[in-house]
Design a protein around this motif. Sequence first.
Motif, PDB file in Angstrom:
ATOM      1  N   VAL A  30       0.605  -0.616  -0.227  1.00  0.00           N
ATOM      2  CA  VAL A  30      -0.359   0.037   0.007  1.00  0.00           C
ATOM      3  C   VAL A  30       1.091   1.624   0.314  1.00  0.00           C
ATOM      4  CG1 VAL A  30      -2.028   1.172   1.469  1.00  0.00           C
ATOM      5  CG2 VAL A  30      -1.738  -1.279   1.105  1.00  0.00           C
ATOM      6  N   GLU A  31       1.791   1.201   1.075  1.00  0.00           N
ATOM      7  CA  GLU A  31       2.738   2.203   1.079  1.00  0.00           C
ATOM      8  C   GLU A  31       3.268   3.089  -0.354  1.00  0.00           C
ATOM      9  OE1 GLU A  31       4.360   3.872   3.739  1.00  0.00           O
ATOM     10  OE2 GLU A  31       4.997   5.013   2.663  1.00  0.00           O
ATOM     11  N   ALA A  34       0.634   4.025  -3.057  1.00  0.00           N
ATOM     12  CA  ALA A  34       0.675   5.511  -2.646  1.00  0.00           C
ATOM     13  C   ALA A  34       1.681   6.135  -3.542  1.00  0.00           C
ATOM     14  CB  ALA A  34       0.268   5.766  -1.211  1.00  0.00           C
ATOM     15  N   GLN A  35       2.963   5.913  -2.903  1.00  0.00           N
ATOM     16  CA  GLN A  35       4.354   6.565  -2.865  1.00  0.00           C
ATOM     17  C   GLN A  35       3.851   6.849  -5.078  1.00  0.00           C
ATOM     18  OE1 GLN A  35       6.763   7.804  -2.156  1.00  0.00           O
ATOM     19  NE2 GLN A  35       7.256   7.238   0.346  1.00  0.00           N
ATOM     20  N   ILE A  37       1.620   6.437  -7.055  1.00  0.00           N
ATOM     21  CA  ILE A  37       0.199   8.150  -7.189  1.00  0.00           C
ATOM     22  C   ILE A  37      -0.118   8.788  -6.953  1.00  0.00           C
ATOM     23  CG2 ILE A  37      -2.276   7.886  -6.481  1.00  0.00           C
ATOM     24  CD1 ILE A  37      -2.959   5.283  -6.168  1.00  0.00           C
ATOM     25  N   VAL A  38       1.130   9.005  -6.205  1.00  0.00           N
ATOM     26  CA  VAL A  38       1.001  11.014  -5.384  1.00  0.00           C
ATOM     27  C   VAL A  38       2.646  11.526  -6.642  1.00  0.00           C
ATOM     28  CG1 VAL A  38       2.442  12.141  -3.878  1.00  0.00           C
ATOM     29  CG2 VAL A  38       0.871  10.394  -3.394  1.00  0.00           C
ATOM     30  N   GLN A  39       3.439  10.377  -7.030  1.00  0.00           N
ATOM     31  CA  GLN A  39       4.217  11.021  -8.480  1.00  0.00           C
ATOM     32  C   GLN A  39       3.526  11.010  -9.729  1.00  0.00           C
ATOM     33  OE1 GLN A  39       6.939  11.722  -7.740  1.00  0.00           O
ATOM     34  NE2 GLN A  39       6.860  11.547  -5.360  1.00  0.00           N
ATOM     35  N   SER A  41       1.349  12.508  -9.969  1.00  0.00           N
ATOM     36  CA  SER A  41       1.101  13.900 -10.220  1.00  0.00           C
ATOM     37  C   SER A  41       1.452  15.608  -9.980  1.00  0.00           C
ATOM     38  CB  SER A  41      -0.451  14.239  -9.313  1.00  0.00           C
ATOM     39  OG  SER A  41      -0.642  14.272  -8.563  1.00  0.00           O
TER      40      SER A  41
ATOM     41  N   HIS B 123      -5.842  19.039  -3.590  1.00  0.00           N
ATOM     42  CA  HIS B 123      -4.279  18.793  -4.147  1.00  0.00           C
ATOM     43  C   HIS B 123      -5.664  17.840  -5.390  1.00  0.00           C
ATOM     44  CE1 HIS B 123      -1.738  17.546  -6.943  1.00  0.00           C
ATOM     45  NE2 HIS B 123      -1.928  15.613  -6.758  1.00  0.00           N
ATOM     46  N   TYR B 124      -6.632  16.654  -4.397  1.00  0.00           N
ATOM     47  CA  TYR B 124      -7.277  15.969  -5.899  1.00  0.00           C
ATOM     48  C   TYR B 124      -8.368  17.152  -5.799  1.00  0.00           C
ATOM     49  CZ  TYR B 124      -3.331  12.258  -5.743  1.00  0.00           C
ATOM     50  OH  TYR B 124      -2.386  11.886  -5.603  1.00  0.00           O
ATOM     51  N   HIS B 130       1.378  20.424  -6.363  1.00  0.00           N
ATOM     52  CA  HIS B 130       1.709  20.207  -4.915  1.00  0.00           C
ATOM     53  C   HIS B 130       2.350  21.677  -4.959  1.00  0.00           C
ATOM     54  CE1 HIS B 130       2.561  15.417  -5.881  1.00  0.00           C
ATOM     55  NE2 HIS B 130       1.633  16.169  -5.975  1.00  0.00           N
ATOM     56  N   LEU B 148       0.187  13.339   1.400  1.00  0.00           N
ATOM     57  CA  LEU B 148      -0.592  13.104   0.589  1.00  0.00           C
ATOM     58  C   LEU B 148       0.041  10.930   0.657  1.00  0.00           C
ATOM     59  CD1 LEU B 148       0.247  14.988  -2.876  1.00  0.00           C
ATOM     60  CD2 LEU B 148      -1.785  15.194  -1.541  1.00  0.00           C
ATOM     61  N   VAL B 149       0.549  10.755   0.768  1.00  0.00           N
ATOM     62  CA  VAL B 149       0.637   8.951   1.021  1.00  0.00           C
ATOM     63  C   VAL B 149       0.431   8.862   1.975  1.00  0.00           C
ATOM     64  CG1 VAL B 149       2.923   7.958   1.439  1.00  0.00           C
ATOM     65  CG2 VAL B 149       2.864   9.398  -0.653  1.00  0.00           C
ATOM     66  N   LEU B 152      -3.491   8.759   1.461  1.00  0.00           N
ATOM     67  CA  LEU B 152      -3.486   7.266   0.810  1.00  0.00           C
ATOM     68  C   LEU B 152      -4.035   6.375   2.121  1.00  0.00           C
ATOM     69  CD1 LEU B 152      -2.605   8.046  -2.639  1.00  0.00           C
ATOM     70  CD2 LEU B 152      -4.497   7.780  -1.997  1.00  0.00           C
ATOM     71  N   VAL B 153      -2.503   6.492   2.712  1.00  0.00           N
ATOM     72  CA  VAL B 153      -2.460   4.558   3.064  1.00  0.00           C
ATOM     73  C   VAL B 153      -2.949   4.696   4.232  1.00  0.00           C
ATOM     74  CG1 VAL B 153      -0.716   4.191   4.274  1.00  0.00           C
ATOM     75  CG2 VAL B 153       0.043   4.981   2.734  1.00  0.00           C
TER      76      VAL B 153
END
Lengths: 366, 160
Positions: A30-31, A34-35, A37-39, A41, B123-124, B130, B148-149, B152-153
């Motif tokens: 998951v981590e 997430a990393q 997905i953030v990159q 955008s 952001h979303y 950013h 952001l990470v 999501l986590v």
Amino acid sequence: MKLQSANAAAASTEASVDAPDDISADAAIVEQAAQWIVQLSADDTDRREAARRGFDAWKQADPRHAATAERLESFVGRVRRMRGADDDKNNARPARVALDAVFSAPGKRRRRTGSHRAKRIVATMLLALSVAVPAWLATKMYPLHYLTADVRSATGQWETRVLEDGTRITLNSASAVNLHYDAGRRALELVQGEILVDVAKDPGRPFIVETAQGSIRALGTRFVVGREADATVLSMLESRVEVRSAKQAVNDDGATIVSASQRVRMTAAGIGAVEQIDARSIADAWKFHQLVVHDQSLPQVLDALDRHRPGVISYDRAALEGIKVSAVLPLDDTGRALQLLNGSFPRLRIRTLSPYLVRVDAPAEP
Amino acid sequence: MHTFYSSHHGWLFGWLRKKLGCSHNAADLAQDTFLRIIASRDALIGMQEPRAYLTTTAKRLMLDRARRQLIEQAYLAELASAAETVGSYPDPAEILLAVEALEQISYALEVVSDNARNAFLLHYLDGRTHAQVAARLGVSMRMVQKYLVQALVKCRLAQA
């Protein structure tokens, strides 16, 4: 949508049932997802492009990667879609306001702990319902003076009470009164809304209704008193009352007598002209919870219905001002009342957007 | 289930009526509480304290309803004020879907820290870059990405 969430729930249960060892592996996946997905955008175009390629490779490396990525991305997609198809930033505004309303509720976080916390949060959220809404909705909320009143009725409810002296009062929607009875007088303060009063005789103690605009002293009688923003309206059904506006009280002028079938309006300026009314139909209207209107503008009628409705009736006053209405409408079923209006005025468009919001407009004829 | 219902329904209704001060809402909520319990199936087996379980379920329902009402009112109010200028209203069906989606989004983000959630929504939802989020929150770009990470986590993803 139901199906999809059920599948997601099933998938996550399976994963956790599988083997305890997998839990930390799952967390790592998951981590990583997430990393990535953030990159995707990131502000920098090159970085976004690199992330797109790297993410694709990572997803292909393991079906669990792909499944996790899919879950996270669908959530992000769902949030993004609130912006609407044309991706205009302004489209996100209603969604933003709605989410802020939830998250700004004080003490709202950390609900994972004990049930007494849950209780407090429920209380906070219910409270938030009455503070975190915009001004035009706020008029539907109960103000403090209402909540602390001696006798009150909820929106859309009628409340009849026989007082200790035998006087009977009926409150219609969202009304409130305070009682100040003592050895010398029986005073009833109308805080908001509208009441029907049947006064019991008590020669030793006069019965008086008080509002900010003046006082009404009963001379053995039956009448209706209503409060508007800065006026008090008295409708006499039987017998007579003595009315003294706040201004008359200050100047120590004499009182005005108002008799059956008369209506007067009191404001800060004093008592207005006497108007004739049909006492019988008003009495019936109270008895059967009806709104009786005679040649009134549609906005006035909608205002009255709105007062009896837990939700909001939204309309453009100027556009509907020209429509005149004479009707008898049920106040304890405002939905039905709106239908009846629509029946008499097919040109009206009445849309129920939610239990809380009805929009009334009159689209121009093609 | 039948005996469970008949032996506790009256009690739950009384409890809710006292709490809500309105018998109409109380009846409605009592009904929904039992429906939710029936839907969850597993609950009835070997239940030690059925009443504690009932009140917990009822409270959770109240919370869900309060959340929904809060979202719905705020969303509609904002739409209504926008409609005054634009002169048109979105389709009611669309509004319903949006409110439902917002409900699920807020549920998912509820367990996320304030900062991470703010960064996430800026952001979303608001569509800020950013760098703009960093400026808005007064933190570094690295920190924004970390937030952001984190969002999501941590969020409850079963909802998505």
